[in-house]
Scaffold this motif. Structure first.
Motif, PDB file in Angstrom:
ATOM      1  N   ARG A   1     -11.899   6.925 -19.287  1.00  0.00           N
ATOM      2  CA  ARG A   1     -13.259   6.396 -19.345  1.00  0.00           C
ATOM      3  C   ARG A   1     -14.269   7.519 -19.597  1.00  0.00           C
ATOM      4  N   ALA A   2     -15.033   7.387 -20.677  1.00  0.00           N
ATOM      5  CA  ALA A   2     -16.012   8.416 -21.045  1.00  0.00           C
ATOM      6  C   ALA A   2     -17.326   8.201 -20.307  1.00  0.00           C
ATOM      7  N   ARG A   3     -17.925   9.305 -19.877  1.00  0.00           N
ATOM      8  CA  ARG A   3     -19.240   9.230 -19.239  1.00  0.00           C
ATOM      9  C   ARG A   3     -20.308   9.917 -20.096  1.00  0.00           C
ATOM     10  N   LYS A   4     -19.945  11.071 -20.659  1.00  0.00           N
ATOM     11  CA  LYS A   4     -20.875  11.769 -21.534  1.00  0.00           C
ATOM     12  C   LYS A   4     -20.060  12.479 -22.604  1.00  0.00           C
ATOM     13  N   PRO A   5     -20.674  12.808 -23.734  1.00  0.00           N
ATOM     14  CA  PRO A   5     -19.929  13.423 -24.837  1.00  0.00           C
ATOM     15  C   PRO A   5     -19.245  14.719 -24.421  1.00  0.00           C
ATOM     16  N   GLY A   6     -18.022  14.899 -24.916  1.00  0.00           N
ATOM     17  CA  GLY A   6     -17.324  16.161 -24.724  1.00  0.00           C
ATOM     18  C   GLY A   6     -16.348  16.200 -23.570  1.00  0.00           C
ATOM     19  N   GLU A   7     -16.428  15.238 -22.632  1.00  0.00           N
ATOM     20  CA  GLU A   7     -15.503  15.261 -21.504  1.00  0.00           C
ATOM     21  C   GLU A   7     -14.077  14.980 -21.989  1.00  0.00           C
TER      22      GLU A   7
ATOM     23  N   ALA B   1      -8.438 -11.163 -25.702  1.00  0.00           N
ATOM     24  CA  ALA B   1      -9.076  -9.902 -26.087  1.00  0.00           C
ATOM     25  C   ALA B   1      -8.238  -8.743 -25.564  1.00  0.00           C
ATOM     26  N   VAL B   2      -7.785  -7.883 -26.470  1.00  0.00           N
ATOM     27  CA  VAL B   2      -7.010  -6.699 -26.114  1.00  0.00           C
ATOM     28  C   VAL B   2      -7.875  -5.475 -26.400  1.00  0.00           C
ATOM     29  N   ALA B   3      -8.152  -4.697 -25.372  1.00  0.00           N
ATOM     30  CA  ALA B   3      -8.983  -3.498 -25.552  1.00  0.00           C
ATOM     31  C   ALA B   3      -8.469  -2.406 -24.634  1.00  0.00           C
ATOM     32  N   THR B   4      -8.502  -1.193 -25.127  1.00  0.00           N
ATOM     33  CA  THR B   4      -7.980  -0.049 -24.383  1.00  0.00           C
ATOM     34  C   THR B   4      -8.694   0.107 -23.043  1.00  0.00           C
ATOM     35  N   PRO B   5      -8.005   0.567 -21.998  1.00  0.00           N
ATOM     36  CA  PRO B   5      -8.669   0.799 -20.713  1.00  0.00           C
ATOM     37  C   PRO B   5      -9.903   1.670 -20.876  1.00  0.00           C
ATOM     38  N   GLY B   6     -10.959   1.288 -20.183  1.00  0.00           N
ATOM     39  CA  GLY B   6     -12.199   2.042 -20.245  1.00  0.00           C
ATOM     40  C   GLY B   6     -13.143   1.602 -21.340  1.00  0.00           C
ATOM     41  N   ALA B   7     -12.738   0.633 -22.177  1.00  0.00           N
ATOM     42  CA  ALA B   7     -13.574   0.216 -23.308  1.00  0.00           C
ATOM     43  C   ALA B   7     -14.682  -0.735 -22.893  1.00  0.00           C
ATOM     44  N   GLY B   8     -14.510  -1.444 -21.785  1.00  0.00           N
ATOM     45  CA  GLY B   8     -15.555  -2.358 -21.328  1.00  0.00           C
ATOM     46  C   GLY B   8     -15.198  -3.822 -21.466  1.00  0.00           C
ATOM     47  N   LYS B   9     -13.988  -4.189 -21.070  1.00  0.00           N
ATOM     48  CA  LYS B   9     -13.577  -5.609 -21.156  1.00  0.00           C
ATOM     49  C   LYS B   9     -14.356  -6.472 -20.169  1.00  0.00           C
ATOM     50  N   THR B  10     -14.658  -5.918 -18.991  1.00  0.00           N
ATOM     51  CA  THR B  10     -15.413  -6.677 -17.990  1.00  0.00           C
ATOM     52  C   THR B  10     -16.791  -7.035 -18.524  1.00  0.00           C
ATOM     53  N   THR B  11     -17.445  -6.076 -19.165  1.00  0.00           N
ATOM     54  CA  THR B  11     -18.768  -6.325 -19.735  1.00  0.00           C
ATOM     55  C   THR B  11     -18.709  -7.428 -20.783  1.00  0.00           C
ATOM     56  N   LEU B  12     -17.691  -7.394 -21.645  1.00  0.00           N
ATOM     57  CA  LEU B  12     -17.535  -8.435 -22.661  1.00  0.00           C
ATOM     58  C   LEU B  12     -17.362  -9.804 -22.009  1.00  0.00           C
ATOM     59  N   ALA B  13     -16.491  -9.890 -21.013  1.00  0.00           N
ATOM     60  CA  ALA B  13     -16.215 -11.180 -20.377  1.00  0.00           C
ATOM     61  C   ALA B  13     -17.457 -11.751 -19.701  1.00  0.00           C
ATOM     62  N   LEU B  14     -18.231 -10.903 -19.026  1.00  0.00           N
ATOM     63  CA  LEU B  14     -19.431 -11.387 -18.344  1.00  0.00           C
ATOM     64  C   LEU B  14     -20.498 -11.822 -19.340  1.00  0.00           C
ATOM     65  N   ARG B  15     -20.557 -11.142 -20.492  1.00  0.00           N
ATOM     66  CA  ARG B  15     -21.514 -11.568 -21.520  1.00  0.00           C
ATOM     67  C   ARG B  15     -21.118 -12.923 -22.098  1.00  0.00           C
ATOM     68  N   VAL B  16     -19.813 -13.127 -22.317  1.00  0.00           N
ATOM     69  CA  VAL B  16     -19.338 -14.432 -22.765  1.00  0.00           C
ATOM     70  C   VAL B  16     -19.737 -15.504 -21.757  1.00  0.00           C
ATOM     71  N   ALA B  17     -19.546 -15.209 -20.456  1.00  0.00           N
ATOM     72  CA  ALA B  17     -19.903 -16.173 -19.416  1.00  0.00           C
ATOM     73  C   ALA B  17     -21.397 -16.492 -19.439  1.00  0.00           C
TER      74      ALA B  17
ATOM     75  N   ASP C   1     -11.541   1.464 -11.148  1.00  0.00           N
ATOM     76  CA  ASP C   1     -12.518   2.210 -11.928  1.00  0.00           C
ATOM     77  C   ASP C   1     -13.003   3.428 -11.154  1.00  0.00           C
ATOM     78  N   ILE C   2     -12.506   4.623 -11.535  1.00  0.00           N
ATOM     79  CA  ILE C   2     -12.973   5.882 -10.951  1.00  0.00           C
ATOM     80  C   ILE C   2     -13.317   6.794 -12.135  1.00  0.00           C
ATOM     81  N   PRO C   3     -14.514   6.652 -12.705  1.00  0.00           N
ATOM     82  CA  PRO C   3     -14.844   7.356 -13.955  1.00  0.00           C
ATOM     83  C   PRO C   3     -14.708   8.869 -13.895  1.00  0.00           C
ATOM     84  N   ARG C   4     -14.817   9.457 -12.709  1.00  0.00           N
ATOM     85  CA  ARG C   4     -14.773  10.924 -12.640  1.00  0.00           C
ATOM     86  C   ARG C   4     -13.360  11.492 -12.666  1.00  0.00           C
ATOM     87  N   LEU C   5     -12.321  10.635 -12.655  1.00  0.00           N
ATOM     88  CA  LEU C   5     -10.957  11.141 -12.757  1.00  0.00           C
ATOM     89  C   LEU C   5     -10.760  11.840 -14.101  1.00  0.00           C
TER      90      LEU C   5
END
Length: 572
Positions: A367-373, A34-50, A339-343
């Motif tokens: 990594r997006a936190r809310k729209p417009g950032e 699985a190739v996904a851009t940084p911040g897209a949520g690869k960890t979430t995908l992997a844990l759901r697969v598990a 992972d430092i989302p506020r950067l």
């Protein structure tokens, strides 16, 4: 053995994650990339697969392999949130994992040192192995061989990467390669989610690159004094020396760029991102300490400094992520997975110039936190870096057997310096930086370039540093186009007054640099006009011109290539 983890109510997935999960479950392949851009949520995908594989009885053990010790803790915490308990403290000497965990998190280095330990664990239980940032399995032959030996018996292997693959010829274990019509073997991905798609879906932030050029002067080991303008066409050796001179902590270039970056950070904090943080990525530890001192003097606040990947550094990163402190300075280690989302503001003050490292570094800010950032990254106006910034959304595969071209500094030399906890003596002796001044050269967004050169501290520079903090991608393009038009109009208004005040001088031939600036301005104006006629994004128009005419992004295009594109767009 703890209770078998199951999918809990409320664990929602993004659209791309659902599609990837369905593709994984439908295929039932032993190996899945699985190739996904940084911040897209690869960890979430992997844990759901598990969770799905635990649930249907396919596996009863999970092993996650990461590049760094810091990421081990990050993975364990993420897994705990979905009901999977992973032992991040497992050591090779333990041999067996504790019975009250669903699995372990280890590093590639651990596996490379003792593959037999991890093979024994893999054989004794039905195991899913998640290989995070799989390209690291090719960092050394021992790591690659160790990963292959340890995890070949696994029931399933899920490989993740968020960056372009390696720039060497080391095959990556468990990755499938396909030979194209040109005879070159390229890696094959099972699912891909790129930056442009993630930007469209609002999963990541738009990144605005501010590229700074300027005059540099240095003395060689032979005693010769050389001068060059950063960003102008020259040999690779001269580019590297001018680049290194600009990054000298004692020179004006870095101080001016850091001052501009802090001004941008303050603007974001005032405009809807009150906890926005900044990161300076340095080449070596000596420079990192010096940059931190400059920032402390500029801001009145002592930055967080992360010098090596040890337990103390991991704690400092975690503390900075949870705080509202303004700046962190790091030696490259905060470039992947951390992972430092506020950067939201970055200064690329490192010698590293590979597509792999650049994408990893920029991934810390998207990594997006809310729209417009939005995110803003300050980079030296070096042709190779400008090309990488212009092609941020490009998808690359790992290529075997393709000739590689070295760019910028000697990355291997600097990497050795980092490992030795000091700057390389050879690099220090090779030249002496004398002076460097910064100038805003251009703004890069969505593959297009905007703006005209502006001195630091001027109103023209402030116009770009003062862009609103909350903007959609479309609003960014519109504002940059508007600012460029205003800047060009202001220069035209000043030109007649200057001409009247000065004695009449016969027209002189333009320098190559001046001609490129004029042509780039003309091309951007035509692209903007085409955008208003057709509604096509600026980046797509530039990409189409490159397809028709060939050549690199306009930031690196030659005078002839710019002239050809101008002629071409006038016919569209």
């Amino acid at each position: 053995m703890p209770p078998r983890p199951v999918v809990q109510q409320g664990q929602t997935l993004r659209v791309w994650q659902r599609k990837a999960l369905m593709e994984y479950l439908r295929g039932k392949r032993e190996d899945f990339l699985a190739v996904a851009t940084p911040g897209a949520g690869k960890t979430t995908l992997a844990l759901r697969v598990a969770l799905e594989l635990f649930g249907d009885g396919t596996i009863d053990n999970l092993t996650v392999v990461t590049p760094t010790e810091h990421l081990k803790n990050q993975w364990a915490q993420a897994a705990a949130r979905v009901g999977i308990d992973l032992d991040a403290g497992f050591r090779n000497s333990d041999v067996h994992a504790a019975a009250d965990f669903h699995g372990t998190v280890v590093t590639y280095a651990q596996v490379g040192i003792a593959p037999a330990v991890h093979k024994r664990r893999t054989v004794t239980r039905r195991t899913l192995v998640v290989l995070d940032e799989i390209h690291h399995a090719g960092d050394s032959k021992s790591w690659g061989d160790g990963v292959k030996a340890a995890f070949e018996p696994a029931v399933r292997r899920l490989m993740l990467t968020g960056t372009p693959f390696r720039s060497d010829d080391n095959p990556i274990p468990f990755v499938e390669y396909e030979r194209g019509s040109d005879g070159i073997a390229r890696s094959r991905s099972d699912t891909v989610y790129g930056y442009s798609e993630a930007l469209r879906d609002g999963v990541v932030r738009p990144v605005i690159f501010l590229a700074y050029s300027g005059e540099t002067r240095w003395r060689t080991s032979a005693g010769d004094e050389l001068a060059a303008r950063l960003g102008e066409p020259m040999t690779q050796d001269l580019i590297a020396q001018a680049w290194r001179t600009a990054l000298d902590p004692t020179g004006d270039w870095m101080q001016q760029v850091l001052r501009a970056a802090d001004a941008r950070l303050q603007k974001l904090r005032a405009d809807g991102m009150p906890d926005a943080g900044g990161l300076v990525i340095a080449s070596d530890q000596q420079s990192a300490r010096a940059y931190a001192k400059v920032l402390g003097e500029l801001t009145g606040e002592k930055p967080v400094v992360v010098l090596s990947d040890d337990v103390g550094a991991s704690g400092r990163i975690a503390a900075f992520s949870a705080s509202s402190e303004r700046w962190m300075v790091a030696v490259r280690m905060v470039s992947e997975g951390v992972d430092i989302p506020r950067l939201a503001v970055g200064v690329y003050a490192t010698s590293a110039s590979t597509p792999l490292f650049f994408a990893q570094a920029i991934g810390r800010f998207v990594r997006a936190r809310k729209p417009g950032e939005t995110a803003t990254v300050f980079v030296p106006s070096v042709p190779h870096l400008l090309e990488l910034a212009s092609e941020l959304e490009a998808q690359r595969n790992h290529v075997l057997g393709e000739r590689k071209t070295k760019e910028g500094f000697d990355d291997d030399e600097v990497e050795r310096a980092n490992r030795e906890e000091k700057a390389s003596g050879e690099l220090e002796k090779s030249f002496e930086a004398l002076s460097a001044t910064a100038e805003l050269d251009q703004v890069i967004f969505d593959g297009a370039t905007f703006g005209l050169p502006a001195q630091t501290g001027t109103a023209e520079e402030e116009e770009y540093l003062g862009l609103p903090g909350l903007l959609t991608p479309d609003q960014v393009s519109v504002l940059l186009t508007k600012r460029q038009a205003e800047q060009a109009a202001a220069q035209q208004r000043r030109a007649p007054a200057t001409a009247q005040a000065a004695p009449e001088i016969p027209p002189q031939p333009r320098t190559a640099g001046e001609r490129r600036i004029v042509l780039r301005r003309q091309l951007n104006t035509l692209v903007a006009a085409h955008h208003h006629r057709t509604g096509l994004p600026h980046g797509k128009i530039h990409a189409e011109l490159r397809r028709l005419c060939g050549g690199p992004p306009s930031a690196q295009a030659t005078i002839e290539q710019l002239e050809e594109r101008i002629a071409t767009i006038q016919t569209l």
